[in-house]
Design a protein around this motif. Structure first.
Motif, PDB file in Angstrom:
ATOM      1  N   GLN A 396       0.883  -1.176  -0.017  1.00 34.61           N
ATOM      2  CA  GLN A 396      -0.043   0.110  -0.315  1.00 34.61           C
ATOM      3  C   GLN A 396       0.867   0.900   0.047  1.00 34.61           C
ATOM      4  O   GLN A 396       0.171   2.350  -0.025  1.00 34.61           O
ATOM      5  CB  GLN A 396      -0.757  -0.027   1.218  1.00 34.61           C
ATOM      6  N   ASN A 397       2.192   1.247   0.069  1.00 35.34           N
ATOM      7  CA  ASN A 397       2.997   2.292   0.232  1.00 35.34           C
ATOM      8  C   ASN A 397       4.277   2.049  -0.949  1.00 35.34           C
ATOM      9  O   ASN A 397       5.249   1.781  -0.434  1.00 35.34           O
ATOM     10  CB  ASN A 397       3.536   2.492   1.632  1.00 35.34           C
ATOM     11  N   PRO A 398       4.098   2.456  -2.046  1.00 34.98           N
ATOM     12  CA  PRO A 398       5.011   2.044  -2.900  1.00 34.98           C
ATOM     13  C   PRO A 398       6.435   3.148  -2.865  1.00 34.98           C
ATOM     14  O   PRO A 398       6.175   4.166  -2.036  1.00 34.98           O
ATOM     15  CB  PRO A 398       4.505   2.419  -4.469  1.00 34.98           C
ATOM     16  N   GLY A 399       7.455   2.741  -2.902  1.00 36.06           N
ATOM     17  CA  GLY A 399       8.615   3.271  -2.549  1.00 36.06           C
ATOM     18  C   GLY A 399       9.166   2.921  -1.317  1.00 36.06           C
ATOM     19  O   GLY A 399      10.264   3.512  -0.830  1.00 36.06           O
ATOM     20  N   SER A 400       8.528   2.333  -0.471  1.00 35.05           N
ATOM     21  CA  SER A 400       9.053   1.697   0.750  1.00 35.05           C
ATOM     22  C   SER A 400       9.731   0.522   0.537  1.00 35.05           C
ATOM     23  O   SER A 400       9.469  -0.345  -0.259  1.00 35.05           O
ATOM     24  CB  SER A 400       7.708   1.506   1.788  1.00 35.05           C
ATOM     25  N   VAL A 401      10.714   0.212   1.398  1.00 35.50           N
ATOM     26  CA  VAL A 401      11.378  -1.153   1.350  1.00 35.50           C
ATOM     27  C   VAL A 401      11.315  -1.883   2.619  1.00 35.50           C
ATOM     28  O   VAL A 401      11.806  -0.889   3.757  1.00 35.50           O
ATOM     29  CB  VAL A 401      12.900  -0.924   0.929  1.00 35.50           C
ATOM     30  N   GLY A 402      11.020  -3.053   2.597  1.00 33.67           N
ATOM     31  CA  GLY A 402      10.774  -3.635   3.939  1.00 33.67           C
ATOM     32  C   GLY A 402      11.836  -4.826   4.066  1.00 33.67           C
ATOM     33  O   GLY A 402      12.006  -5.561   3.088  1.00 33.67           O
ATOM     34  N   PHE A 403      12.475  -4.916   5.393  1.00 34.82           N
ATOM     35  CA  PHE A 403      13.599  -6.061   5.580  1.00 34.82           C
ATOM     36  C   PHE A 403      13.114  -6.706   6.595  1.00 34.82           C
ATOM     37  O   PHE A 403      12.884  -6.107   7.920  1.00 34.82           O
ATOM     38  CB  PHE A 403      14.873  -5.447   5.861  1.00 34.82           C
ATOM     39  N   VAL A 404      12.908  -8.258   6.435  1.00 34.08           N
ATOM     40  CA  VAL A 404      12.290  -8.947   7.526  1.00 34.08           C
ATOM     41  C   VAL A 404      13.386 -10.191   7.791  1.00 34.08           C
ATOM     42  O   VAL A 404      13.902 -10.859   6.836  1.00 34.08           O
ATOM     43  CB  VAL A 404      11.273  -9.857   7.291  1.00 34.08           C
ATOM     44  N   VAL A 405      13.910 -10.227   9.036  1.00 36.34           N
ATOM     45  CA  VAL A 405      14.903 -11.247   9.544  1.00 36.34           C
ATOM     46  C   VAL A 405      14.067 -12.048  10.369  1.00 36.34           C
ATOM     47  O   VAL A 405      13.385 -11.798  11.296  1.00 36.34           O
ATOM     48  CB  VAL A 405      16.194 -10.600  10.375  1.00 36.34           C
ATOM     49  N   SER A 406      13.864 -13.530   9.784  1.00 37.00           N
ATOM     50  CA  SER A 406      13.329 -14.615  10.511  1.00 37.00           C
ATOM     51  C   SER A 406      14.135 -15.075  11.729  1.00 37.00           C
ATOM     52  O   SER A 406      15.486 -14.655  11.823  1.00 37.00           O
ATOM     53  CB  SER A 406      13.304 -15.841   9.784  1.00 37.00           C
ATOM     54  N   GLN A 407      13.871 -15.601  12.671  1.00 35.62           N
ATOM     55  CA  GLN A 407      14.674 -16.159  13.877  1.00 35.62           C
ATOM     56  C   GLN A 407      15.507 -17.092  13.335  1.00 35.62           C
ATOM     57  O   GLN A 407      16.675 -17.286  14.023  1.00 35.62           O
ATOM     58  CB  GLN A 407      13.556 -16.856  14.918  1.00 35.62           C
ATOM     59  N   ASP A 408      15.429 -17.864  12.290  1.00 38.74           N
ATOM     60  CA  ASP A 408      16.595 -18.639  11.975  1.00 38.74           C
ATOM     61  C   ASP A 408      17.613 -17.898  11.278  1.00 38.74           C
ATOM     62  O   ASP A 408      18.444 -18.721  10.613  1.00 38.74           O
ATOM     63  CB  ASP A 408      15.984 -19.866  11.194  1.00 38.74           C
ATOM     64  N   GLY A 409      17.402 -16.802  10.879  1.00 40.31           N
ATOM     65  CA  GLY A 409      18.422 -15.719  10.176  1.00 40.31           C
ATOM     66  C   GLY A 409      18.204 -15.483   8.761  1.00 40.31           C
ATOM     67  O   GLY A 409      18.880 -14.769   8.141  1.00 40.31           O
TER      68      GLY A 409
END
Length: 441
Positions: A396-409
């Motif tokens: 819903q927010n073009p231009g945004s970048v999301g970084f997600v780190v799982s517990q397993d790395g």
């Protein structure tokens, strides 16, 4: 077993194939299979309730250093043999694993005349390699052995040849290539405005004749900016708590609920200070000391002390950046994400995404450019809560970048591209040989 599942044997075959490609003498494949299986099964064990993690080099103990440099640096690696070699078995590895660490030392593994693997000793001073690989140093030190391998988690083995990651076995998945999304492509393009402002601010603190506006200098300092972001993600990986960072131009109350609002710009200012100091120091070394001339120049004592002061400032800058990176990484241990603006200024943490509208689609990119023909459809519900909330926001927010780190790395990165929500997996965060600077041994 499904044909899609990969095993230590597949990893061993990949290693042998890569050795042949490099025209390096290839050991008997059965030996490498035995090596990878023992590492894999050791990783499934625990010692005093802690995981078994270690690093090894495949090194001939009779010729550990066949071509030593004429003038070795003080912190170069050395081989420390055991009085009696230890059979390379799961039980022995579990007992001895704590005597080595990915940051400091490695086991030396090699077969005897009967093709049985033994631990012959240790190699020290691996901290130089660890620092470079994790972007904490700019110069590539020499590496011992034919290849190197690490157990980095349960069922997780990574094999390197020098600084090139040959392959990684992650439980039952064999990963041959990682995606360098920070080198070029949509993610690099979205980060470019922040990088551009950073370079402009650095230039504003220097005379025109000091800052050489060539592509090499710009790219060097761009890599420093990117490395800071990668180092934060690497630190989050090491914490093993999972976490998320959102880079977005603005914070709309309808989309984000910021529990702990701050305005922390020290990463940006410390990077700028480090770049300015580095450029001044390099300039003085080249022009005052006459490094480009056949005979060194004589310089005033005031100029000499100025250069020494800049070197001291560089060390202080490095320590400051290290502390800032730890500070930001630890914010991710609190429930919710960390939100940053495109200049890497932290605007808050413990942030909750309030948008509940699911994305219309989701695609996994199999190359760094997210080429349409190489996009693979994926199911939104396949992922956990942290991933799904980031998907909702980015869609819903073009231009945004999301970084997600799982517990397993595992690190995943996502953004909108036209009408598609695109996500990258197997991200290259560490330095590899393509960007290495070789240091004289």
């Amino acid at each position: 077993m499904s044909g899609r599942n990969k095993t230590p044997r597949n990893l061993a075959e990949t290693v042998c194939s890569e050795l042949r490609r490099r025209r390096t003498p290839v050991p008997d494949e059965k030996i490498i299979v035995d090596l990878m299986e023992t590492m894999y099964y050791s990783s499934l064990r625990t010692e005093e309730s802690e995981p078994v993690i270690f690093h090894m080099v495949y090194l001939d103990p009779e010729q550990p250093d066949p071509k030593p440099p004429r003038n070795p640096v003080r912190d170069r690696w050395s081989y420390i043999p055991f009085a009696d070699p230890i059979p390379f078995s799961v039980s022995n590895v579990v007992k001895i694993a704590k005597s080595t660490d990915l940051r400091t030392s490695s086991f030396v593994i090699w077969p005897d005349k009967e093709h049985k693997l033994f631990i012959w000793g240790l190699v020290d001073q691996q901290n130089r390699f660890h620092k470079f690989l994790n972007r904490s140093a700019e110069i590539e030190p020499e590496r011992p052995g034919i290849f190197q391998a690490s157990v980095e988690g349960i069922g997780n083995i990574v094999v390197y040849m020098r600084y090139e990651k040959v392959a990684e076995l992650r439980v039952n998945e064999l990963i041959r290539f990682s995606l360098d999304i920070f080198r070029e492509g949509p993610i690099r393009d979205l980060l470019a405005p922040g990088i551009g402002r950073y370079l402009q601010e650095v230039r504003s603190h220097l005379p025109d004749d000091v800052y050489m506006t060539d592509a090499g200098m710009d790219e060097f300092h761009t890599q420093q900016w990117i490395s800071a972001l990668c180092r934060i993600l690497l630190r989050i990986q090491k914490i093993r708590n999972g976490g998320a960072i959102l880079i977005t131009p603005g914070i709309a109350p309808a989309d984000l609920s910021v529990k702990y609002g701050i305005n922390y710009d020290r990463l940006l200012t410390s990077l700028q200070s480090n770049a300015v100091t580095k450029i001044k120091s390099d300039y003085l070394e080249e022009h005052l000391l006459g490094l480009t001339e056949s005979k060194p120049k004589e310089i005033l004592s005031s100029q000499y002390f100025q250069l020494r002061r800049l070197e001291k400032d560089l060390r202080a800058n490095k320590n400051e950046i290290d502390g800032v990176i730890w500070f930001i990484a630890l914010l991710t241990r609190v429930d919710g994400l960390v939100v940053m603006n495109p200049d890497l200024v932290v605007r808050g943490y413990g942030v909750e995404i309030k948008n509940w509208q699911e994305p219309d689609n989701l695609f996994i990119a199999t190359d760094r450019l997210a080429t349409p023909a190489k996009l693979r459809p994926a199911a939104y519900n396949h992922f956990g809560t942290r991933h799904r909330s980031m998907m909702r926001y980015c869609s819903q927010n073009p231009g945004s970048v999301g970084f997600v780190v799982s517990q397993d790395g595992e690190v995943r990165v996502m953004t909108m591209m036209e009408e598609r929500l695109v996500m990258w997996e197997n991200i290259r965060l560490k330095y590899y040989s393509y960007s290495a600077k070789k240091k004289p041994a």
